[in-house]
Design a protein around this motif. Structure first.
Motif, short mmCIF file in Angstrom:
data_model
loop_
_atom_site.label_atom_id
_atom_site.label_comp_id
_atom_site.label_asym_id
_atom_site.label_seq_id
_atom_site.Cartn_x
_atom_site.Cartn_y
_atom_site.Cartn_z
N PRO A 257 -1.39 -6.85 3.64
CA PRO A 257 -1.31 -6.91 5.10
C PRO A 257 0.12 -6.78 5.61
O PRO A 257 1.07 -7.17 4.92
CB PRO A 257 -1.90 -8.29 5.43
CG PRO A 257 -1.91 -9.05 4.17
CD PRO A 257 -1.87 -8.09 3.04
N GLU A 259 1.90 -8.37 7.55
CA GLU A 259 2.73 -9.58 7.61
C GLU A 259 3.63 -9.71 6.39
O GLU A 259 4.70 -10.29 6.45
CB GLU A 259 1.86 -10.86 7.68
CG GLU A 259 1.12 -11.08 8.97
CD GLU A 259 -0.29 -10.54 8.92
OE1 GLU A 259 -0.62 -9.81 7.97
OE2 GLU A 259 -1.06 -10.83 9.85
N LYS A 260 3.15 -9.21 5.24
CA LYS A 260 3.92 -9.36 4.01
C LYS A 260 4.88 -8.19 3.79
O LYS A 260 5.64 -8.19 2.83
CB LYS A 260 2.97 -9.50 2.82
CG LYS A 260 2.43 -10.93 2.62
CD LYS A 260 1.49 -10.98 1.44
CE LYS A 260 1.74 -12.18 0.56
NZ LYS A 260 0.80 -12.26 -0.57
N CYS A 262 7.84 -7.07 4.61
CA CYS A 262 9.14 -7.38 5.17
C CYS A 262 10.10 -6.24 4.85
O CYS A 262 9.72 -5.27 4.20
CB CYS A 262 9.65 -8.70 4.59
SG CYS A 262 9.85 -8.65 2.81
N GLY A 274 6.45 -3.64 8.38
CA GLY A 274 5.37 -4.30 9.11
C GLY A 274 4.05 -3.55 9.17
O GLY A 274 3.08 -4.04 9.75
N ASP A 276 0.54 -1.96 7.55
CA ASP A 276 -0.34 -2.29 6.44
C ASP A 276 -0.04 -1.34 5.28
O ASP A 276 0.24 -0.17 5.50
CB ASP A 276 -1.80 -2.10 6.86
CG ASP A 276 -2.31 -3.28 7.69
OD1 ASP A 276 -1.56 -4.24 7.87
OD2 ASP A 276 -3.47 -3.23 8.14
N ARG A 423 -2.59 -15.68 2.13
CA ARG A 423 -2.00 -16.20 3.36
C ARG A 423 -0.47 -16.09 3.36
O ARG A 423 0.16 -16.31 4.39
CB ARG A 423 -2.43 -17.65 3.58
CG ARG A 423 -3.91 -17.73 3.92
CD ARG A 423 -4.42 -19.14 3.97
NE ARG A 423 -3.79 -19.92 5.03
CZ ARG A 423 -4.03 -21.22 5.23
NH1 ARG A 423 -4.90 -21.84 4.43
NH2 ARG A 423 -3.45 -21.86 6.21
N GLY A 424 0.10 -15.81 2.20
CA GLY A 424 1.55 -15.59 2.14
C GLY A 424 2.38 -16.84 2.37
O GLY A 424 3.54 -16.75 2.74
N THR A 432 4.41 -15.32 -1.90
CA THR A 432 4.95 -15.40 -0.54
C THR A 432 6.17 -14.51 -0.42
O THR A 432 6.80 -14.19 -1.44
CB THR A 432 5.34 -16.86 -0.21
OG1 THR A 432 5.87 -16.91 1.11
CG2 THR A 432 6.38 -17.40 -1.17
N ARG A 434 8.20 -15.45 2.35
CA ARG A 434 8.98 -16.28 3.28
C ARG A 434 10.23 -16.77 2.57
O ARG A 434 10.12 -17.50 1.57
CB ARG A 434 8.11 -17.47 3.74
CG ARG A 434 8.00 -17.56 5.26
CD ARG A 434 7.04 -18.64 5.64
NE ARG A 434 7.61 -19.98 5.45
CZ ARG A 434 6.96 -21.10 5.79
NH1 ARG A 434 5.75 -21.02 6.31
NH2 ARG A 434 7.51 -22.27 5.58
N ARG B 238 -1.78 -1.35 12.16
CA ARG B 238 -2.51 -2.33 11.37
C ARG B 238 -4.02 -2.09 11.54
O ARG B 238 -4.71 -2.91 12.13
CB ARG B 238 -2.18 -3.75 11.85
CG ARG B 238 -0.71 -4.13 11.95
CD ARG B 238 -0.14 -4.50 10.60
NE ARG B 238 -1.09 -5.29 9.82
CZ ARG B 238 -1.21 -6.62 9.92
NH1 ARG B 238 -0.44 -7.28 10.74
NH2 ARG B 238 -2.07 -7.25 9.17
N ALA B 241 -6.34 -4.97 10.39
CA ALA B 241 -5.88 -6.35 10.56
C ALA B 241 -7.00 -7.28 11.02
O ALA B 241 -7.01 -8.46 10.70
CB ALA B 241 -4.72 -6.39 11.55
#
Lengths: 503, 247
Positions: A257, A259-260, A262, A274, A276, A423-424, A432, A434, B238, B241
């Motif tokens: 996803p 979110e991961k 970076c 950012g 997918d 969920r990272g 992760t 983060r 996305r 998503a």
């Protein structure tokens, strides 16, 4: 009307007598279970994932965790899990995403196989004083050797040998990508395989610059998304692996996803920040076994036929026929990933219901390759749910040349198999991106833990081999007479080609 | 050693590529391959500043993983030219098969006539310096730009009534842009693709590639530099998503 909330999965309790209010539990929980109100630590057990990071960091052992303190009316069919999945999907209308390996209580075939040992008729070997050969070569072996005997007695090998991968132990670490796991986690694994003379997979996330010093121990992966793949990446790897399938999700692709993704992950994968990272189920240049052969050959051609190429497939019912096709494709090894294989993120319905056990898949692949007289043309690597050295010995006796471990290596770095990788927010700094969580993982210390795991399993393998009167791992390979099935049905024994206990 | 001629007649692809690599190592700037008849993997993984002129029909995966060279094919090309290519230029004076520019992550691919199915599939880009470009003079087939994550696909439709007549254009697209000459029916767009305005900015963006195409194939760009294009872009970076919930 609202469906309401479901009962807690875990309940956290703090022994207030023991607690010294150091607040480490608050600092350590990335899921937000704890917070401070005035001078009091307040607990929100509903957020707990049983990752155990707070428990392991509490200096007073004041924290305790209880699984599912409230339950439903018991029912053999409508289990709590079945009911909660329905409630979740009734609320969202979405696919349930899950992490780690298959979580259903299928019987484990490994636990119903027992290894043999020598007693009197042929002696066992003492690994304390006898050399045990665990060195493993992965790749094609010639069906015969042609040699030229010179007049002076010298011998020249005429057969051109295909490049093989040389392992000091038949234990490798499977592919977990940068993106799915952190750079510190990959670095720990990389240092560990260098220390133990073995190899690890990069996964499909490319090769981060920080891993370049360990590239001689890396198997670079080419998946359908071709993330991070260029000619320099291919040339850096000691071997190349084409990922067709994965045990945790046979028949579907990968999806990291956004979110991961970076800055560093986007650079390593060579994709926009950012967005997918979608790796679809099929490679779009592979629609047949002939096309697969073409991808194998194109990778060999690009690297001037200097590197072994592996093909990884999920363990499915026709894995044996597929492996026989792969063996004819110029590939050097086939990786079979069983249905217990781990994953950072997969639809739960796949994780728990699709694929077959690695034990059956490896045995049937090995048998098919032998039946067709092509076993020497390809090595077999077993992966997916290898938990200890006995599983490794049994895998090899069933026909594997070597194994990949994944979750086992993560546990050696702290992972408590909480299954929330997607969920990272992994508080152990493993699954992760983060920065504050990643820095919790010390690559130097954790590499030693992983290396110790590989060393100890290698020692145990030597002992098991010695007990069976075997001093070379090659003699254990596909040696099913060293196995017996206990409480296994006739059909499974037939697929495994293993006799029952007492026979 | 500036120019090298290689007769590919009866040569298998591995010795052919070895000969090409040897020539590049020895400083060749131009290599002419005669009698090419479907050899796969030409210039596979090849690096350097060299122009390879291919006389004949190039086989599958021409220029796969290539970084730097220019390949000019005087004939047609089988499937997947430019597969996972990193940099360089491929110019095909004919048509190409399926999966042209598959996962291309840099460099440019120009096809004079038509391409098959799945053109530009999974093309991706990292910032501006690694932006792949596929320019097709004629028409494309289904699943053009599927899962596209970056770069530019330009279909000029020269001599075609319908340059993109099949379905699934940009299915799962989450980056980059597909530009097709003329109108594209809405029902041909794949899931996750949407039409966007083709304005002066877009015309300015495609102009250098149209001019480059015309230079290779000796055509006049003037008739192609107008607003008669359809621009197709991702509906979202996305696309999936919202598909999942947690365990």
């Amino acid at each position: 009307m609202s469906l309401g909330s479901v009962p807690l999965k875990y309940k956290i309790t703090i022994d207030r007598e023991q607690c010294m209010h150091c607040m480490r539990c608050i600092d350590n929980c990335s899921y937000g279970v704890y917070h401070k109100e005035d001078d009091r630590i307040i607990i929100d057990s509903r957020k707990c994932t049983a990752c155990h990071h707070c428990i392991s960091m509490c200096p007073r052992d004041a924290i305790s965790l209880q699984e599912r303190p409230v339950d439903y009316r018991s029912h053999p069919l409508w289990t709590a899990e079945a009911r909660e999945d329905i409630i979740n999907q009734a609320r969202t209308g979405k696919i349930i995403l899950a992490g780690m390996g298959n979580a259903k209580p299928y019987p484990v075939i490994f636990d119903r196989l027992v290894l043999d040992a020598c007693q009197v008729t042929n002696p066992s070997i003492d690994p304390l004083r006898e050399p045990m050969e665990l060195r493993t070569y992965l790749g094609k072996k010639p069906s015969k050797l042609e040699i030229d005997k010179k007049d002076n007695g010298d011998v020249e090998l005429l057969t051109k040998l295909t490049p093989n991968l040389k392992l000091e132990t038949p234990i490798m670490i499977g592919h977990m990508s940068y993106g799915a796991i952190s750079l510190n986690a990959q670095l720990s694994l990389a240092k560990a395989v260098e220390k133990t003379g073995t190899f690890m997979g990069t996964g499909e996330g490319g090769l981060h610059e920080a891993i370049y010093p360990y590239q001689k121990n890396m198997i670079v992966q080419v998946a359908s998304g071709r993330f991070g793949v260029d000619i320099n990446y291919l040339e850096r790897g000691a071997a190349i692996e084409i990922k067709i399938g994965q045990g945790a999700k046979p028949g579907i692709g990968g999806h990291l996803p956004g979110e991961k993704v970076c800055q560093d992950v986007s650079c390593t994968r060579m994709i926009p920040l950012g967005s997918d990272a979608i790796s679809p189920a099929p490679h779009h240049d592979i629609y047949s076994i002939e096309d697969l052969a073409q991808l194998v050959r194109s990778l060999k051609e690009a690297t001037e036929w200097k590197k072994p190429v592996f093909v990884k497939i999920a363990a499915v019912h026709n894995a044996a026929a597929i492996a026989a096709g792969i063996a004819r494709s110029s590939a050097d090894a086939v990786v079979i990933d069983g249905f217990r294989g781990g994953s950072g993120a997969t639809p739960k319905v796949f994780r728990d219901n699709v694929g077959i056990p690695i034990e059956a898949a490896v045995a049937s692949v090995d048998q098919k390759l032998k039946d067709q007289g092509i076993r020497n043309k390809i090595s077999v690597i077993a992966s997916g749910g290898i938990r200890n050295s006995a599983d490794i010995a049994k895998s090899i006796a069933l026909g594997a040349d070597a194994v990949y471990i994944g979750t086992g290596a993560l546990i050696a770095m702290g992972c408590r198999v909480c299954g929330q990788c997607y969920r990272g927010m992994c508080p152990w700094g493993i699954a992760t991106q983060r920065p504050d969580l990643v820095e919790r993982l010390d690559p130097e210390a954790e590499s030693e833990h992983v290396a110790n795991l590989i060393r100890s399993w290698t020692l145990e393998l030597s002992e098991l081999m010695g007990a069976a009167g075997i001093n070379s791992i090659e003699s254990l390979r596909s040696n099913r007479s060293r196995l017996r099935g206990y409480m296994l049905d006739e059909g499974t024994l037939d697929v495994l080609q293993v006799k029952p206990v007492g026979a | 050693m500036e120019k090298v001629e290689i007769d590919a007649k009866d040569m298998q692809y591995t010795p052919l590529n070895e000969t090409i690599r040897e020539a590049v190592r020895n400083g060749a700037k131009e290599i002419i391959l005669d009698n090419v008849i479907g050899q796969r993997f030409i210039a596979d993984g090849l690096k350097g500043d060299v122009t390879i002129r291919i006389n004949g029909v190039a086989g599958g995966d021409l220029g796969m993983f290539m970084n730097g060279p220019t390949c000019i094919v005087n004939g047609n090309c089988d499937h997947a030219p430019g597969n996972t290519m990193d940099g360089g230029t491929i110019v095909i004076h004919g048509s190409a098969g399926d999966a042209a520019a598959h996962s291309m992550r840099g460099g440019k691919l120009f096809v004079k006539n038509n391409i098959g199915y799945r053109g530009g599939i999974h093309m991706k880009q990292y910032e501006e310096e690694r932006k792949p470009v596929l320019v097709v003079g004629g028409s494309s087939h289904a699943f053009l730009g599927e899962y596209m994550a970056g770069g530019l696909i330009l279909v000029l439709g020269i001599g075609q009534e319908d340059p993109a007549k099949d379905r699934g254009i940009g299915s799962g697209i989450h980056g980059g842009m597909i530009v097709i000459r003329g109108e594209v029916k809405d029902e041909l767009l794949g899931v996750g693709a949407r039409k966007a305005e083709f304005g002066e900015k877009e015309l300015e963006m495609i102009t250098p590639y149209v001019e480059e195409f015309c230079k290779y194939f000796d055509t006049e760009p003037s008739g192609l530099l107008d607003m008669n294009y359809t621009c197709i872009v991702p509906a979202s970076a996305r696309p999936f998503a919202g598909k999942y919930t947690w365990e």
